[in-house]
Write a protein that holds these residues in place. Structure first.
Motif, PDB file in Angstrom:
ATOM      1  N   VAL A 198     -49.229  36.962 -23.971  1.00 60.89           N
ATOM      2  CA  VAL A 198     -50.406  36.095 -23.918  1.00 60.89           C
ATOM      3  C   VAL A 198     -50.023  34.654 -24.232  1.00 60.89           C
ATOM      4  O   VAL A 198     -50.473  33.706 -23.580  1.00 60.89           O
ATOM      5  CB  VAL A 198     -51.485  36.593 -24.898  1.00 60.89           C
ATOM      6  N   VAL A 199     -49.176  34.477 -25.237  1.00 61.36           N
ATOM      7  CA  VAL A 199     -48.747  33.128 -25.634  1.00 61.36           C
ATOM      8  C   VAL A 199     -48.031  32.433 -24.489  1.00 61.36           C
ATOM      9  O   VAL A 199     -48.267  31.247 -24.213  1.00 61.36           O
ATOM     10  CB  VAL A 199     -47.840  33.206 -26.880  1.00 61.36           C
ATOM     11  N   THR A 200     -47.145  33.149 -23.783  1.00 66.31           N
ATOM     12  CA  THR A 200     -46.390  32.517 -22.699  1.00 66.31           C
ATOM     13  C   THR A 200     -47.241  32.263 -21.457  1.00 66.31           C
ATOM     14  O   THR A 200     -46.928  31.388 -20.648  1.00 66.31           O
ATOM     15  CB  THR A 200     -45.173  33.376 -22.309  1.00 66.31           C
ATOM     16  N   THR A 201     -48.326  33.018 -21.291  1.00 63.90           N
ATOM     17  CA  THR A 201     -49.215  32.829 -20.140  1.00 63.90           C
ATOM     18  C   THR A 201     -50.286  31.778 -20.421  1.00 63.90           C
ATOM     19  O   THR A 201     -50.874  31.219 -19.496  1.00 63.90           O
ATOM     20  CB  THR A 201     -49.894  34.166 -19.763  1.00 63.90           C
ATOM     21  N   LEU A 202     -50.523  31.493 -21.702  1.00 59.77           N
ATOM     22  CA  LEU A 202     -51.606  30.600 -22.101  1.00 59.77           C
ATOM     23  C   LEU A 202     -51.549  29.211 -21.448  1.00 59.77           C
ATOM     24  O   LEU A 202     -52.599  28.675 -21.069  1.00 59.77           O
ATOM     25  CB  LEU A 202     -51.622  30.470 -23.627  1.00 59.77           C
ATOM     26  N   PRO A 203     -50.363  28.581 -21.306  1.00 63.50           N
ATOM     27  CA  PRO A 203     -50.356  27.243 -20.706  1.00 63.50           C
ATOM     28  C   PRO A 203     -50.989  27.181 -19.321  1.00 63.50           C
ATOM     29  O   PRO A 203     -51.842  26.315 -19.068  1.00 63.50           O
ATOM     30  CB  PRO A 203     -48.870  26.881 -20.663  1.00 63.50           C
ATOM     31  N   THR A 204     -50.599  28.087 -18.416  1.00 63.68           N
ATOM     32  CA  THR A 204     -51.160  28.015 -17.068  1.00 63.68           C
ATOM     33  C   THR A 204     -52.655  28.321 -17.069  1.00 63.68           C
ATOM     34  O   THR A 204     -53.420  27.728 -16.304  1.00 63.68           O
ATOM     35  CB  THR A 204     -50.433  28.988 -16.120  1.00 63.68           C
ATOM     36  N   VAL A 205     -53.090  29.246 -17.946  1.00 60.43           N
ATOM     37  CA  VAL A 205     -54.515  29.556 -18.041  1.00 60.43           C
ATOM     38  C   VAL A 205     -55.287  28.350 -18.543  1.00 60.43           C
ATOM     39  O   VAL A 205     -56.350  27.995 -18.013  1.00 60.43           O
ATOM     40  CB  VAL A 205     -54.741  30.770 -18.968  1.00 60.43           C
ATOM     41  N   ALA A 206     -54.760  27.683 -19.575  1.00 60.99           N
ATOM     42  CA  ALA A 206     -55.431  26.507 -20.128  1.00 60.99           C
ATOM     43  C   ALA A 206     -55.457  25.363 -19.120  1.00 60.99           C
ATOM     44  O   ALA A 206     -56.482  24.689 -18.950  1.00 60.99           O
ATOM     45  CB  ALA A 206     -54.727  26.064 -21.414  1.00 60.99           C
ATOM     46  N   PHE A 207     -54.336  25.135 -18.445  1.00 56.44           N
ATOM     47  CA  PHE A 207     -54.277  24.046 -17.472  1.00 56.44           C
ATOM     48  C   PHE A 207     -55.258  24.278 -16.330  1.00 56.44           C
ATOM     49  O   PHE A 207     -55.856  23.327 -15.815  1.00 56.44           O
ATOM     50  CB  PHE A 207     -52.863  23.901 -16.909  1.00 56.44           C
ATOM     51  N   ALA A 208     -55.416  25.534 -15.941  1.00 53.37           N
ATOM     52  CA  ALA A 208     -56.342  25.842 -14.847  1.00 53.37           C
ATOM     53  C   ALA A 208     -57.793  25.720 -15.297  1.00 53.37           C
ATOM     54  O   ALA A 208     -58.600  25.026 -14.667  1.00 53.37           O
ATOM     55  CB  ALA A 208     -56.067  27.247 -14.320  1.00 53.37           C
ATOM     56  N   GLY A 209     -58.136  26.392 -16.397  1.00 57.03           N
ATOM     57  CA  GLY A 209     -59.537  26.437 -16.815  1.00 57.03           C
ATOM     58  C   GLY A 209     -60.059  25.129 -17.352  1.00 57.03           C
ATOM     59  O   GLY A 209     -61.106  24.624 -16.917  1.00 57.03           O
ATOM     60  N   LEU A 210     -59.333  24.534 -18.308  1.00 57.01           N
ATOM     61  CA  LEU A 210     -59.809  23.306 -18.932  1.00 57.01           C
ATOM     62  C   LEU A 210     -59.629  22.096 -18.017  1.00 57.01           C
ATOM     63  O   LEU A 210     -60.413  21.148 -18.080  1.00 57.01           O
ATOM     64  CB  LEU A 210     -59.085  23.094 -20.255  1.00 57.01           C
ATOM     65  N   SER A 255     -46.788  41.027 -31.430  1.00 61.33           N
ATOM     66  CA  SER A 255     -46.470  42.152 -30.560  1.00 61.33           C
ATOM     67  C   SER A 255     -45.979  41.633 -29.213  1.00 61.33           C
ATOM     68  O   SER A 255     -46.131  40.446 -28.888  1.00 61.33           O
ATOM     69  CB  SER A 255     -47.711  43.024 -30.355  1.00 61.33           C
ATOM     70  N   GLY A 256     -45.416  42.532 -28.423  1.00 64.35           N
ATOM     71  CA  GLY A 256     -44.989  42.128 -27.086  1.00 64.35           C
ATOM     72  C   GLY A 256     -46.144  41.636 -26.244  1.00 64.35           C
ATOM     73  O   GLY A 256     -46.018  40.662 -25.496  1.00 64.35           O
ATOM     74  N   THR A 257     -47.294  42.294 -26.395  1.00 61.24           N
ATOM     75  CA  THR A 257     -48.485  41.871 -25.640  1.00 61.24           C
ATOM     76  C   THR A 257     -48.935  40.481 -26.057  1.00 61.24           C
ATOM     77  O   THR A 257     -49.246  39.635 -25.217  1.00 61.24           O
ATOM     78  CB  THR A 257     -49.630  42.879 -25.855  1.00 61.24           C
ATOM     79  N   MET A 258     -48.957  40.238 -27.378  1.00 62.56           N
ATOM     80  CA  MET A 258     -49.371  38.927 -27.866  1.00 62.56           C
ATOM     81  C   MET A 258     -48.397  37.843 -27.426  1.00 62.56           C
ATOM     82  O   MET A 258     -48.803  36.733 -27.070  1.00 62.56           O
ATOM     83  CB  MET A 258     -49.480  38.946 -29.383  1.00 62.56           C
ATOM     84  N   ALA A 259     -47.103  38.156 -27.425  1.00 60.18           N
ATOM     85  CA  ALA A 259     -46.116  37.191 -26.944  1.00 60.18           C
ATOM     86  C   ALA A 259     -46.340  36.884 -25.465  1.00 60.18           C
ATOM     87  O   ALA A 259     -46.196  35.733 -25.026  1.00 60.18           O
ATOM     88  CB  ALA A 259     -44.705  37.726 -27.166  1.00 60.18           C
ATOM     89  N   ALA A 281     -51.379  35.493 -36.453  1.00 61.39           N
ATOM     90  CA  ALA A 281     -51.132  35.440 -35.009  1.00 61.39           C
ATOM     91  C   ALA A 281     -52.353  34.973 -34.226  1.00 61.39           C
ATOM     92  O   ALA A 281     -52.227  34.116 -33.342  1.00 61.39           O
ATOM     93  CB  ALA A 281     -50.661  36.806 -34.505  1.00 61.39           C
ATOM     94  N   PRO A 282     -53.577  35.483 -34.508  1.00 61.59           N
ATOM     95  CA  PRO A 282     -54.750  34.985 -33.774  1.00 61.59           C
ATOM     96  C   PRO A 282     -55.003  33.493 -33.984  1.00 61.59           C
ATOM     97  O   PRO A 282     -55.367  32.785 -33.047  1.00 61.59           O
ATOM     98  CB  PRO A 282     -55.902  35.832 -34.318  1.00 61.59           C
ATOM     99  N   VAL A 283     -54.814  33.020 -35.222  1.00 58.91           N
ATOM    100  CA  VAL A 283     -55.003  31.592 -35.489  1.00 58.91           C
ATOM    101  C   VAL A 283     -53.946  30.771 -34.751  1.00 58.91           C
ATOM    102  O   VAL A 283     -54.234  29.695 -34.208  1.00 58.91           O
ATOM    103  CB  VAL A 283     -54.969  31.307 -36.999  1.00 58.91           C
ATOM    104  N   PHE A 284     -52.723  31.276 -34.720  1.00 56.30           N
ATOM    105  CA  PHE A 284     -51.665  30.591 -33.963  1.00 56.30           C
ATOM    106  C   PHE A 284     -52.055  30.465 -32.501  1.00 56.30           C
ATOM    107  O   PHE A 284     -51.863  29.413 -31.870  1.00 56.30           O
ATOM    108  CB  PHE A 284     -50.351  31.358 -34.097  1.00 56.30           C
TER     109      PHE A 284
END
Length: 384
Positions: free
Chosen positions: A35-47, A29-33, A84-87
């Protein structure tokens, strides 16, 4: 270190190049897409923020091996699923490896090359930039050659696996040394370094965040700006690639200059001047000398290798470097996540590029102010 650096953005930019195919293939979905594009900055910040805690418990070489394995395994698993969730989860695993390696590399440079910080930082930043460009440019052709987007994403797992190999002997030696240490030996007391309690730490975080904000905004929206100015989609894409390509020699030069100067003010102000001229040119004459604006943007984006070098220059010890690296990058990526989002909101609200570019100029002013603070030689261990 160079092999590791080649991997630090490939998993991100290859996905960006194939996002439309991935959305179709997995039914995102557009929302899931989003989330996918925002995930890098979230991961880099949190982890990234957890890495100093990990360094206090495991040898850096062992951590880097684990990080690269996580990156390789995550990239393989995400192209084998139709869910999609596993991806999303397997992408997060891959990004976790990148997040840890992001923080470790400045520390390892300080540890192994204390007198050549600028040179080695420049070399690995150049490798990082080259990996970013190569992955973005070749992901689609690879996918077309093999008839599937999965090949265009999965091929980069092999590069991550290769990056593991040189670090395995170091990791094994670190494990053997730990086992050989006397059981009664008390660990040396260490003073915890807390960059969040220092003005220098916050200035580093703001500078890192502001330059990353502009970098992600440029990667996400520059091609659209040129398309709106009348350029064909292929030409707009090439102009965007030009910013990254021209950044490769700048990535090598900038740390070398920073390591030789007593104060970084000339570099900070020069980068600000280049970015300001580029933004004004894009706002007032986007149909004009586009190559000039691209070249100036590439120079301005030299703030990224500059801040990576400064992390090593503003710490006396490996412990100080990893603490400063983790705080500056994790906090900075939180700031950076706002860039593409706010540019998109302003673009949609106004229907043009004057307001978004005005926002980027404001972020540049904040970046420059923080740059003046970090320009003066001092160290995070001093706690000021």
């Amino acid at each position: 270190m160079l092999l590791v650096a080649l991997n630090l953005r490939a998993a991100v930019t290859s996905l960006g190049a194939l996002l439309d195919e991935v959305r179709t293939g997995l039914g995102l979905s557009g929302t899931m897409a989003g989330v996918v594009t925002t995930l890098p900055t979230v991961a880099f910040a949190g982890l990234g923020a957890l890495t100093p805690w990990l360094v206090r418990r495991f040898a850096p070489a062992r951590l880097l091996v684990a990080a690269m394995l996580a990156l390789a395994v995550g990239q393989v698993l995400r192209v084998l699923t139709d869910s999609a969730p596993v991806f999303l989860l397997t992408s997060a695993l891959a990004l976790a490896g990148i997040a840890v390696a992001n923080i470790l590399l400045p520390m390892l440079v300080k540890q192994h090359f204390p007198h050549r910080t600028g040179l080695v930082t420049g070399a690995y930043t150049m490798a990082l930039t080259a990996g970013t460009t190569i992955a973005a440019a070749s992901a689609v052709p690879i996918a077309h050659a093999f008839g599937s987007w999965r090949a265009g994403l999965g091929v980069w797992a092999g590069l991550a696996a290769v990056a593991v190999l040189p670090w395995v002997p170091l990791a094994l030696r670190a494990r053997a040394a730990r086992r050989a240490a006397p059981a009664t030996a008390a660990p040396a007391a260490r003073t915890r370094i807390r960059p969040a309690r220092t003005g220098l730490g916050w200035a580093m975080a703001v500078y890192f965040g502001a330059q990353s904000l502009s970098g992600y905004a440029i990667m996400g929206w520059l091609a659209q700006l040129f398309r709106d100015a009348g350029y064909q989609p292929e030409s707009a894409g090439l102009l965007l690639a030009g910013v990254t390509a021209l950044g490769v020699p700048i990535a090598l030069l900038m740390p070398a200059l920073a390591g030789r100067l007593r104060t970084l003010r000339p570099l900070v102000l020069s980068l600000t001047a280049a970015s300001t001229a580029a933004y004004l040119g894009l706002a007032l004459a986007p149909q004009g000398p586009a190559l000039l604006w691209v070249a100036l943007l590439a120079v301005g984006q030299g703030a990224f290798p500059l801040i990576l070098t400064t992390i090593g220059l503003r710490a006396r010890t490996a412990e100080g470097t990893v603490a400063l690296s983790a705080f500056a990058q994790s906090t900075g990526y939180v700031i950076a996540a706002l860039g593409p989002l706010l540019v998109g909101v302003l673009y949609e609200a106004t229907g043009g590029w004057v307001a978004p570019i005005g926002f980027l100029l404001g972020a540049l002013a904040v970046q420059t102010t923080a740059g003046m603070v970090i320009a003066r030689p001092r160290f995070i261990e001093d706690g000021r």
